[in-house]
Design an enzyme around this catalytic site. Structure first.
Site, PDB file in Angstrom:
ATOM      1  N   TYR A 192      -8.042 -10.905   2.757  1.00 30.56           N
ATOM      2  CA  TYR A 192      -9.270 -10.352   3.028  1.00 30.56           C
ATOM      3  C   TYR A 192     -10.326  -9.685   1.829  1.00 30.56           C
ATOM      4  O   TYR A 192     -11.384  -9.127   1.981  1.00 30.56           O
ATOM      5  CB  TYR A 192      -9.309  -8.745   4.062  1.00 30.56           C
ATOM      6  N   GLU A 193      -9.513  -9.721   0.784  1.00 30.80           N
ATOM      7  CA  GLU A 193     -10.174  -9.464  -0.713  1.00 30.80           C
ATOM      8  C   GLU A 193     -11.584 -10.953  -0.516  1.00 30.80           C
ATOM      9  O   GLU A 193     -12.059 -10.724  -2.148  1.00 30.80           O
ATOM     10  CB  GLU A 193      -9.464  -9.211  -1.369  1.00 30.80           C
TER      11      GLU A 193
ATOM     12  N   SER B 112       0.392  -1.349   0.125  1.00 33.59           N
ATOM     13  CA  SER B 112       0.402   0.086  -0.007  1.00 33.59           C
ATOM     14  C   SER B 112       0.632   1.426   0.145  1.00 33.59           C
ATOM     15  O   SER B 112       1.719   1.869   0.914  1.00 33.59           O
ATOM     16  CB  SER B 112      -1.012  -0.179   1.160  1.00 33.59           C
TER      17      SER B 112
ATOM     18  N   MET C 278      -1.997  -7.484   6.914  1.00 33.15           N
ATOM     19  CA  MET C 278      -2.937  -7.828   6.574  1.00 33.15           C
ATOM     20  C   MET C 278      -1.947  -8.408   4.958  1.00 33.15           C
ATOM     21  O   MET C 278      -2.885  -9.236   4.306  1.00 33.15           O
ATOM     22  CB  MET C 278      -3.883  -6.718   6.591  1.00 33.15           C
ATOM     23  N   SER C 279      -0.677  -8.449   5.353  1.00 34.97           N
ATOM     24  CA  SER C 279      -0.041  -9.478   4.263  1.00 34.97           C
ATOM     25  C   SER C 279       1.312  -9.715   4.524  1.00 34.97           C
ATOM     26  O   SER C 279       1.461 -10.760   5.501  1.00 34.97           O
ATOM     27  CB  SER C 279      -0.274  -8.602   2.750  1.00 34.97           C
TER      28      SER C 279
ATOM     29  N   HIS D 261      -7.217   4.135   6.150  1.00 32.06           N
ATOM     30  CA  HIS D 261      -6.843   3.346   5.520  1.00 32.06           C
ATOM     31  C   HIS D 261      -6.344   4.667   4.890  1.00 32.06           C
ATOM     32  O   HIS D 261      -4.960   4.572   4.006  1.00 32.06           O
ATOM     33  CB  HIS D 261      -7.645   2.405   4.293  1.00 32.06           C
TER      34      HIS D 261
ATOM     35  N   HIS E 153      -4.841  -9.782  -1.458  1.00 30.32           N
ATOM     36  CA  HIS E 153      -4.762  -9.823   0.299  1.00 30.32           C
ATOM     37  C   HIS E 153      -6.004 -10.781   0.526  1.00 30.32           C
ATOM     38  O   HIS E 153      -7.188 -11.223  -0.016  1.00 30.32           O
ATOM     39  CB  HIS E 153      -5.416  -8.880   0.789  1.00 30.32           C
TER      40      HIS E 153
ATOM     41  N   HIS F 284      -3.900   0.377  -4.656  1.00 32.41           N
ATOM     42  CA  HIS F 284      -3.155  -0.619  -5.412  1.00 32.41           C
ATOM     43  C   HIS F 284      -3.449  -0.790  -6.873  1.00 32.41           C
ATOM     44  O   HIS F 284      -5.139  -1.293  -7.221  1.00 32.41           O
ATOM     45  CB  HIS F 284      -3.278  -2.445  -4.567  1.00 32.41           C
TER      46      HIS F 284
ATOM     47  N   ALA G 267       2.401  -2.217   4.132  1.00 30.78           N
ATOM     48  CA  ALA G 267       1.957  -0.806   5.282  1.00 30.78           C
ATOM     49  C   ALA G 267       2.002  -2.442   6.185  1.00 30.78           C
ATOM     50  O   ALA G 267       1.108  -3.264   6.299  1.00 30.78           O
ATOM     51  CB  ALA G 267       1.507   0.151   5.294  1.00 30.78           C
TER      52      ALA G 267
ATOM     53  N   ASN H 284       1.172   3.523  11.047  1.00 28.21           N
ATOM     54  CA  ASN H 284       0.365   4.301  12.256  1.00 28.21           C
ATOM     55  C   ASN H 284       1.351   3.023  13.412  1.00 28.21           C
ATOM     56  O   ASN H 284       1.513   1.638  13.505  1.00 28.21           O
ATOM     57  CB  ASN H 284      -1.006   3.707  11.723  1.00 28.21           C
TER      58      ASN H 284
HETATM   59  N1  HPA Z   1      -2.874  -3.232  11.295  1.00 32.37           N
HETATM   60  C1  HPA Z   1      -2.925  -3.939  10.076  1.00 32.37           C
HETATM   61  N2  HPA Z   1      -2.547  -3.397   9.193  1.00 32.37           N
HETATM   62  C2  HPA Z   1      -1.901  -2.566   9.044  1.00 32.37           C
HETATM   63  C3  HPA Z   1      -2.078  -1.659  10.365  1.00 32.37           C
HETATM   64  C4  HPA Z   1      -2.498  -1.811  11.435  1.00 32.37           C
HETATM   65  O1  HPA Z   1      -1.918  -1.072  12.710  1.00 32.37           O
HETATM   66  N3  HPA Z   1      -1.873  -0.720   9.476  1.00 32.37           N
HETATM   67  C5  HPA Z   1      -1.374  -0.844   8.212  1.00 32.37           C
HETATM   68  N4  HPA Z   1      -1.725  -2.026   7.677  1.00 32.37           N
END
Ligand code: HPA
Length: 271
Positions: free
Chosen positions: A84-85, A29, A210-211, A246, A82, A60, A112, A234
Site C-alpha cells: 500500500y505504500e 507494526s 496487509m503484509s 492504526h 508494504h 516502522h 499485526a 483487533n
Molecule cells: N485488517 C488489516 N490489517 C490489519 C488489521 C485489520 O483489521 N489489523 C492490523 N492490521
C-alpha cells in the site's frame, strides 16, 4: 539487474558486520521491541544501504540490525515495506533477495493482523499455518533469475512444518498461549469492509493483514525456511464493535510485544 543490485547491497552489509547470521526476522507494526534483546548490535539504516527501499509508515523504523541473541547471530528488519505504500511486490521483497545473497536460511515474519476467527481476541498470537493471497500480488512476476530460484516454485508448505513444531514446543515450555490459522492478505491501506471480512471468513481466513504474504512467497522461492506469526491487534471489520485505528493497532501490538518477544527470543535460540 536484480541480482547485481542485491549483491551490491549484500556486500555493503557484509562490510559492516563481522559474522553473517543464518536467521532473519522481519518486525511488524509495534513489534520492533525484539531488537532490544539483540546484543553487540550493528544498526544499518536502510537509507545507507545501496539500492534498498525506504519505509514510510508510523511505527516502522527503517534499520537493518545484526547482532546476537544469547550468542545466536540474527538479522532483524526493523520496519518493512508494504504494497500500500506504492511499492511493487518485487520491490518490497528486495531485502529478501539481499538476505539470500548474505546466506540467510531461516526467515521469521511477524505482523499485526485483524482477527477473522471469532474464537480469537485482541492480544492473541497466531502461528500462521497457511496463507490466502486475496490480491494476487506476487513478487515473482517478471523475469526469473535461476540464481535466485525456480520459475514455478512449489508453495505446498509455505510455512516450515519443522519451524512451526519448534515454535509450538517453545510456546508450551514458556506457557505462552498461541493460536494457529490462515493469514489472508488484503492490500490496504483502508481496512476491509464488513462484507469483505464475511467473505474472507467463508473462504477460510482466520486473520487478515496487509503484509507477510509477498515475503512468504519470496522466502520460499529463495529456498528459505519461513515461519510467520501474527499479533491479533483487533477483531476485523464487522466483528469488531468499534472502528479501527492504526494507533490502537500499534498500542495492542506494543502490549503483546513482551510476550511475542520472549517467545521469539527462545525460538531463535533453538533454531
Ligand atoms: N485488517 C488489516 N490489517 C490489519 C488489521 C485489520 O483489521 N489489523 C492490523 N492490521
Amino acid at each position: 539487474m536484480l541480482y547485481e543490485k542485491a549483491v551490491e547491497s549484500a556486500e555493503f552489509i557484509r562490510s559492516k558486520i563481522k559474522e553473517i547470521p543464518k536467521i532473519a526476522v522481519i518486525l511488524g507494526s509495534g513489534l520492533g521491541g525484539l531488537v532490544d534483546f539483540i546484543e553487540e548490535k550493528v544498526v544499518i539504516p536502510y537509507a545507507e544501504i545501496p539500492n534498498f527501499p525506504q519505509s514510510s509508515v508510523a511505527g516502522h523504523a527503517g534499520n537493518f540490525v545484526v547482532g546476537k541473541i544469547e550468542g545466536k547471530l540474527v538479522a532483524a528488519m526493523q520496519g518493512r515495506f508494504h504494497f500500500y505504500e506504492g511499492f511493487s511486490a518485487r520491490e518490497l521483497c528486495y531485502p529478501l533477495y539481499v538476505m539470500k545473497i548474505l546466506g540467510i536460511e531461516n526467515l521469521i515474519v511477524t505482523n499485526a493482523a485483524g482477527g477473522v476467527n471469532k474464537d480469537f481476541k485482541p492480544g492473541d498470537l497466531m502461528i500462521i499455518d497457511n496463507y490466502i493471497n486475496f490480491i494476487r500480488v506476487n513478487p515473482l512476476i517478471g523475469d526469473n533469475d535461476d540464481r535466485f530460484g525456480p520459475r514455478f516454485p512449489d508453495m505446498s508448505k509455505p510455512y516450515s512444518p519443522v519451524l512451526r513444531e519448534k515454535a509450538v514446543k517453545v510456546a508450551e515450555k514458556l506457557g505462552i498461549d498461541y493460536k494457529q490459522g490462515v493469514y489472508a492478505l488484503f492490500n490496504g491501506p483502508c481496512y476491509e469492509s464488513a462484507a469483505e471480512i464475511r467473505a474472507f471468513a467463508i473462504l477460510g481466513a482466520d486473520a487478515v493483514g496487509m503484509s507477510t504474504v509477498p515475503e512468504t512467497i519470496a522466502g520460499n522461492y529463495l529456498g528459505m525456511n519461513v515461519f510467520g506469526v501474527s499479533c491479533i491487534t483487533n477483531m476485523a471489520t464487522g466483528i469488531a464493535t468499534v472502528q479501527h485505528s492504526h494507533t490502537e493497532v500499534v498500542r495492542v501490538a506494543n502490549e503483546a510485544s513482551g510476550k511475542l518477544c520472549a517467545w521469539m527470543k527462545e525460538f531463535i535460540i533453538n533454531i
